[in-house]
Design a protein around this motif. Structure first.
Motif, PDB file in Angstrom:
ATOM      1  N   ALA A   3      -9.262 -39.254   8.892  1.00 45.18           N
ATOM      2  CA  ALA A   3      -8.771 -37.901   8.580  1.00 45.18           C
ATOM      3  C   ALA A   3      -9.630 -36.809   9.207  1.00 45.18           C
ATOM      4  N   GLN A   4     -10.955 -36.974   9.141  1.00 45.69           N
ATOM      5  CA  GLN A   4     -11.841 -35.913   9.636  1.00 45.69           C
ATOM      6  C   GLN A   4     -12.332 -36.183  11.060  1.00 45.69           C
ATOM      7  N   ASP A   9     -10.732 -44.608   7.820  1.00 47.93           N
ATOM      8  CA  ASP A   9     -10.146 -43.342   7.402  1.00 47.93           C
ATOM      9  C   ASP A   9     -10.542 -42.308   8.453  1.00 47.93           C
ATOM     10  N   SER A  37      -9.757 -40.617  -1.830  1.00 47.57           N
ATOM     11  CA  SER A  37      -8.579 -41.402  -1.432  1.00 47.57           C
ATOM     12  C   SER A  37      -8.958 -42.693  -0.720  1.00 47.57           C
ATOM     13  N   HIS A  41      -1.833 -32.686   9.098  1.00 49.87           N
ATOM     14  CA  HIS A  41      -2.215 -31.287   8.821  1.00 49.87           C
ATOM     15  C   HIS A  41      -3.649 -30.967   9.213  1.00 49.87           C
ATOM     16  N   LYS A  42      -4.482 -31.988   9.365  1.00 53.30           N
ATOM     17  CA  LYS A  42      -5.867 -31.718   9.765  1.00 53.30           C
ATOM     18  C   LYS A  42      -5.998 -31.662  11.288  1.00 53.30           C
ATOM     19  N   CYS A  95     -13.494 -33.576  -3.203  1.00 48.32           N
ATOM     20  CA  CYS A  95     -12.899 -34.905  -3.438  1.00 48.32           C
ATOM     21  C   CYS A  95     -13.859 -36.002  -3.008  1.00 48.32           C
ATOM     22  N   ARG A 129     -14.649 -23.701   1.757  1.00 48.89           N
ATOM     23  CA  ARG A 129     -14.261 -24.445   0.558  1.00 48.89           C
ATOM     24  C   ARG A 129     -15.484 -24.651  -0.322  1.00 48.89           C
ATOM     25  N   ASN A 150     -16.001 -36.066   5.040  1.00 52.14           N
ATOM     26  CA  ASN A 150     -15.534 -34.681   4.843  1.00 52.14           C
ATOM     27  C   ASN A 150     -16.552 -33.837   4.089  1.00 52.14           C
ATOM     28  N   SER A 189      -4.177 -37.742   8.976  1.00 48.51           N
ATOM     29  CA  SER A 189      -3.197 -36.782   8.450  1.00 48.51           C
ATOM     30  C   SER A 189      -2.850 -35.765   9.533  1.00 48.51           C
ATOM     31  N   HIS A 241     -14.201 -40.282   0.720  1.00 50.98           N
ATOM     32  CA  HIS A 241     -13.299 -39.357   0.009  1.00 50.98           C
ATOM     33  C   HIS A 241     -12.629 -40.154  -1.113  1.00 50.98           C
ATOM     34  N   ARG A 300     -18.785 -25.371   1.625  1.00 51.21           N
ATOM     35  CA  ARG A 300     -18.593 -26.117   2.876  1.00 51.21           C
ATOM     36  C   ARG A 300     -17.896 -25.250   3.911  1.00 51.21           C
ATOM     37  N   THR A 319      -3.145 -39.370   5.080  1.00 45.87           N
ATOM     38  CA  THR A 319      -4.176 -40.401   4.979  1.00 45.87           C
ATOM     39  C   THR A 319      -4.136 -41.092   3.613  1.00 45.87           C
ATOM     40  N   THR A 320      -3.942 -40.294   2.574  1.00 49.67           N
ATOM     41  CA  THR A 320      -3.920 -40.846   1.212  1.00 49.67           C
ATOM     42  C   THR A 320      -2.849 -41.927   1.101  1.00 49.67           C
ATOM     43  N   ALA A 332     -11.507 -28.408   7.611  1.00 54.44           N
ATOM     44  CA  ALA A 332     -11.594 -29.778   7.079  1.00 54.44           C
ATOM     45  C   ALA A 332     -10.596 -29.963   5.940  1.00 54.44           C
ATOM     46  N   ALA A 333     -10.304 -28.861   5.232  1.00 50.20           N
ATOM     47  CA  ALA A 333      -9.289 -28.958   4.172  1.00 50.20           C
ATOM     48  C   ALA A 333      -7.909 -29.045   4.808  1.00 50.20           C
TER      49      ALA A 333
END
Ligand code: C6P
Length: 407
Positions: free
Chosen positions: A202-203, A200, A125, A225-226, A364, A359, A175, A223, A123, A379, A94-95, A30-31
């Motif tokens: 992202a997750q 959002d 962001s 990277h996720k 966040c 994590r 998240n 994002s 989150h 987490r 995402t941010t 998730a990070a």
């Protein structure tokens, strides 16, 4: 062939590494998710054979680079089932996507005494950009509550939609809690009140197929990277009618049509929002990542992860003194928890000695921590390459943590 996590795992070179002398048990996707060889190789190949700046050169190499970059735009369109590739804007993540919408759509449409509606599980962001916008405009940030399981109170969300609400910004998947929000229903409620919706994602995108036309939302952010691509890249999808009407975000090269000292005119979408030289290799890597997950099949990934999440939730319940934070009926990937009398940072540090990466902290999402009255959680988050063996290692590691503190 049916999805097999043991086989998919072999696509990720990182799992050949040892951590603290032990096999890596990676439970922090998730990070940021690990990268398959397909992504690493695609980026190396791109830099070896096709790299140049894009949209500028008349020479073959620049054409190659532009083709690869724009190829990802089409892949991202297909990935989200967006109507048109020009609705895909490449951003840093995402941010930046949310900041872009706040600074352009937000500044245009939100005025004094207007409201932006978010949820309690966002989150940072998807909180702070709206907070800053509200401060600037004299508008108000309204927050839809969540219940003790971490599920959104949909009725309360509906009641918070008023004629003053100018935008709703909602996470698809939390998240910090793993809650999957009923986004189609929320979009329907918001649209019935004439309120556009940003999601959002992202997750969400690493774990389930997303269809922005089926969701009916106005903006969707994620994002790279996720979703197994490189960091520093992300996607904002927006309906063309919104993107066309929005003023530019950053300014400089690429986003202009004409420039003179008297004034400038803007390029067409999406270029209007892509000032300067982007992360070209990163975007190419994102394209490879989208190909990779699409090839495995998001429905198959989702089925594997649901089964694993149910297994992990049950397994964690056997650890004495463990409390799951986030037990909504519809969840994805995330197991946030606290252990009686043991600080989450200590949990993380002791697990690390076993080669287990989780994590710890507020993730966040400080309002979520406040809601559940905990300073932080540990987490564990699952991705397509995790297996029951990872969950078993986590449970054994947690027993070790308890053992250390029982001494
Ligand atoms: N969450 C986590 O460990 P960026 O950093 O821009 O790629 O993504 C921000 C973001 C936005 N929304 C949600 C729901 C997120 O989970 C994240 C990133 C990471 O949970 C890092 S804090």
């Amino acid at each position: 062939m049916a999805f097999n996590a043991e086989i998919a795992r072999k696509d990720f070179p990182i799992f050949e590494e040892k951590m603290r002398g032990k096999p890596l048990v990676f439970l922090d996707s998730a990070a940021s998710a690990q990268k398959p060889r397909a992504v690493i190789d695609a980026m190396a190949r791109f830099y070896s054979t096709s790299y140049a700046n894009i949209h500028r050169g008349v020479y073959e190499l620049s054409e190659r680079a532009t083709g690869a970059f724009e190829g990802t735009r089409e892949k991202a369109r297909a990935f989200l089932n967006a109507p048109e590739a020009r609705e895909i804007v490449f951003v840093r993540g995402t941010t930046e996507a949310i900041n872009l919408v706040a600074a352009t759509f937000g500044r245009t449409h939100i005025g004094a005494d207007d409201e932006v509606l978010i949820t309690h599980m966002e989150h940072h962001s998807n909180i702070v950009p709206w907070q800053l916008l509200c401060e600037e405009k004299g508008a108000r940030l309204r927050v839809a509550p969540i219940d003790d399981r971490g599920a959104l109170d949909v009725e309360a969300f509906g009641k918070l939609l008023t004629p003053r609400t100018k935008l709703a910004a909602i996470s698809h998947v939390s998240n910090a809690l793993g809650t999957v929000n009923p986004v189609s229903e929320l979009v329907e409620l918001a649209h019935a009140a004439g309120v556009p919706v940003l999601i959002d994602g992202a997750q969400a995108v690493p774990h389930q197929a997303v269809d922005v036309q089926a969701l009916g939302c106005d903006f969707y952010a994620f994002s790279s990277h996720k979703v197994f691509g490189p960091s520093g890249v992300g996607v904002l999808w927006g309906k063309a009618e919104h993107l066309e009407a929005m003023p530019p975000y950053q300014s400089g090269g690429e986003m202009i049509l004409t420039v003179s000292f008297e004034g400038s005119t803007w390029n067409e979408i999406p270029h209007k929002f892509e000032a300067g030289t982007p992360d070209i290799g990163g975007v190419v890597g994102l394209g490879a990542a989208l190909d990779y997950v699409t090839g495995l099949g998001l429905d198959a990934i989702s089925a594997h992860e649901s089964e694993l999440l149910a297994y992990a939730s049950q397994a964690l319940e056997t650890v004495r003194g463990l409390r799951l934070i986030g037990t909504a009926p519809h969840k994805a990937s995330v197991l946030s928890f606290v252990l009686d009398g043991i600080h989450p940072h200590d949990i993380g540090t002791i697990l690390d000695q076993e080669g287990i990466a989780v994590r710890t902290g507020h993730h966040c999402a400080q309002p979520v921590m406040q809601r559940f009255d905990v300073p932080a959680t540990a987490r564990a988050s699952l991705a397509l390459y995790n297996t029951r063996a990872d969950v078993d290692a986590l449970v054994a590691g947690l027993e070790r943590v308890r053992g250390v503190f029982a001494r």
